[in-house]
Design a protein around this motif. Structure first.
Motif, short mmCIF file in Angstrom:
data_model
loop_
_atom_site.label_atom_id
_atom_site.label_comp_id
_atom_site.label_asym_id
_atom_site.label_seq_id
_atom_site.Cartn_x
_atom_site.Cartn_y
_atom_site.Cartn_z
N LYS A 158 17.31 21.76 10.53
CA LYS A 158 17.26 21.37 11.94
C LYS A 158 18.62 21.56 12.60
O LYS A 158 19.67 21.40 11.98
CB LYS A 158 16.85 19.91 12.07
N ARG A 159 18.58 21.89 13.90
CA ARG A 159 19.80 21.98 14.68
C ARG A 159 20.43 20.59 14.82
O ARG A 159 19.71 19.60 15.02
CB ARG A 159 19.52 22.53 16.09
N VAL A 160 21.73 20.54 14.73
CA VAL A 160 22.44 19.26 14.84
C VAL A 160 23.72 19.46 15.63
O VAL A 160 24.19 20.59 15.82
CB VAL A 160 22.78 18.68 13.44
N GLN A 161 24.30 18.35 16.06
CA GLN A 161 25.60 18.40 16.69
C GLN A 161 26.67 18.05 15.67
O GLN A 161 26.39 17.54 14.58
CB GLN A 161 25.65 17.42 17.88
N ALA A 162 27.92 18.29 16.04
CA ALA A 162 29.03 18.11 15.10
C ALA A 162 29.21 16.65 14.69
O ALA A 162 29.76 16.37 13.63
CB ALA A 162 30.33 18.64 15.70
N ASN A 163 28.72 15.70 15.51
CA ASN A 163 28.89 14.28 15.18
C ASN A 163 27.71 13.71 14.41
O ASN A 163 27.61 12.49 14.21
CB ASN A 163 29.14 13.45 16.44
N HIS A 164 26.80 14.57 13.94
CA HIS A 164 25.63 14.12 13.19
C HIS A 164 26.05 13.41 11.90
O HIS A 164 26.93 13.88 11.18
CB HIS A 164 24.75 15.34 12.85
N ARG A 165 25.40 12.28 11.59
CA ARG A 165 25.68 11.53 10.37
C ARG A 165 24.85 12.09 9.21
O ARG A 165 23.65 12.33 9.36
CB ARG A 165 25.36 10.05 10.55
N LEU A 166 25.50 12.25 8.07
CA LEU A 166 24.85 12.83 6.90
C LEU A 166 24.39 11.75 5.93
O LEU A 166 24.99 10.67 5.85
CB LEU A 166 25.82 13.78 6.18
#
Length: 323
Positions: free
Chosen positions: A47-55
């Motif tokens: 999925k597309r995510v932004q740079a601040n996405h939590r893993l």
């Protein structure tokens, strides 16, 4: 370079995507990563995510071909002499952490005029293909005793959180000049920093001072040689720079051998001109469960002083982990 699909480990739980990239690809800029995310070239579980996405553990990060310069150069081989020095300081180690007994006079990290420090020795403790250990906290250059290292970034985050939440019990031993009255209690004295750089001093401050920081230390007199010297157990309840040293001075009992906060008190004849402050015991939640307690033997100059003053110290107990 081809596309990589990398699995998030338990140790990397709750990291932001940009910080994960900074860890594994430190030369990739934030702007470049954000551009890759916008184009959908970096994805998490497809999925597309932004740079601040939590893993989260078990997720898959798609890493597209990156410029060659985004790959960190392999670290140079560690200096064998420095490796032997830091290995000799190890009191306890396991798969998650390492506890050192730092000697007095060795800085924790570099700075102006500092040519040797613990941080420059850490490559010698890096396992093959593994992470470089990380400092979790610091103690003063002139203070001896316990220093905690984490073997991985995730463990470092857990241990740092334990320090912030005050789940870590720290006990220092000190020899002070004079005898505090009363013999035990809590020093509640705000502190402020005056000056900058290596000449900066920490001083007692008025509570109304906008630069004042709250600072509390518990103390207990364990023994005394008349009114001339006392052996104190100190527990910092807050974590200010030079807190214990300034608080002891504020009691009218500066720490023996303190070149900065005991300079007004003439150094007693016959005693080593070294700071008599030792990080004796750390008790903290172990990242793998349970509680670990580690005690550091005294440095030689303090052993000699204890003997001269007739203070009796039993051997330091072995590290103990309670499930």
């Amino acid at each position: 370079m081809s596309v990589e699909n990398r699995i998030i480990s338990e140790d990397e739980a709750d990291l932001r995507l940009d910080r994960w990239f900074r860890r594994h690809y430190p030369n990739l800029t934030q702007g470049a990563l954000q551009k890759l995310c916008r184009k959908g070239q970096v994805r998490v579980d497809g999925k597309r995510v932004q740079a601040n996405h939590r893993l989260f553990p078990g997720q898959t990060v798609r890493v597209p071909p990156l410029p060659d310069q985004s790959r960190p150069a392999p670290p140079p081989p560690p200096d064998p002499n420095l490796t032997r020095r830091i290995e000799s300081m190890i009191l306890y180690q396991d798969d998650q952490l390492i506890v050192l007994n730092k000697p007095s006079g060795l800085a924790t990290q570099g700075g102006p005029g500092i040519h040797e420090h613990i941080d420059m020795m850490l490559d010698g403790l890096r396992p093959p293909g593994g992470d470089r250990p990380r400092l979790v906290h610091r103690i003063d250059r002139d203070t001896s005793g316990l220093l905690l290292l984490a073997r991985t970034p995730g463990i470092a985050a857990k241990l740092a959180a334990a320090f912030r939440s005050r789940s870590v019990e720290k006990t220092y031993w000190a020899i002070v000049v004079g005898r505090p009255m009363p013999g035990d209690g809590v020093i509640d004295q705000p502190l402020a920093k005056v000056g900058a750089g290596g000449a900066a001093l920490v001083v007692p401050a008025d509570r109304r001072d906008e630069d004042a920081q709250s600072a509390k230390s518990a103390y207990e007199t364990l023994d005394a040689a008349g009114k001339r010297f006392s052996w104190l157990a100190l527990s910092p309840l807050t974590g200010r720079t030079h807190q214990l040293r300034v608080h002891c001075e504020s009691l009218g009992t500066p720490i023996l051998g303190d070149p900065r906060y005991g300079a007004k008190t003439p150094h007693p004849t016959g005693f080593a001109k070294r700071l008599h402050l030792h990080a004796r015991t750390l008790t903290f939640p172990h990242p793998a469960g349970g509680t670990l307690s580690v005690t550091a033997p005294l440095p030689k100059h303090m052993v000699d002083t204890f003997r001269m003053l007739g203070f009796v110290v039993q051997a330091a107990p072995k590290p103990k982990r309670i499930s």
